[in-house]
Design a protein around this motif. Structure first.
Motif: not given
Length: 97
Positions: A5-8, A10-12, A14-15, A17, A25, A29
């Protein structure tokens, strides 16, 4: 097959940096999902009788054999050294202590 997912993404990001624009994004995806689709297709191949390998090509040691050969005389190696002592190169100290 599960999709990313796009949220995944974006999460990665963010991790890691990484600052991604919304367009990046979305593009990542889509690209990651295409990679997963391809990997899923590879799982459909019949690999019965195929020996597992760690590399697709045979590996061989390409280094030459060790042989004792004459080397450059010490005096010639040191002749252009800016600083030398007792037949050794002297270099600035790089470790403080």
């Amino acid at each position: 097959m599960s999709a990313i997912s796009r949220q995944q993404v974006e999460h990665v990001a963010n991790l890691a940096r990484l600052a991604l624009t919304p367009e990046e994004a979305e593009r990542f995806t889509q690209q990651l999902n295409k990679i997963l689709e391809f990997a899923h297709k590879l799982n459909e191949l019949n690999t019965d009788g195929v020996e597992p390998t760690s590399h697709v090509l045979p590996l061989a040691n390409v280094m030459r054999d060790d042989e004792v050969r004459p080397s450059i005389p010490r005096e010639e190696a040191l002749k252009n050294a800016p600083d030398q002592a007792n037949g050794l190169f002297r270099v600035p100290k790089v470790i403080e202590g």
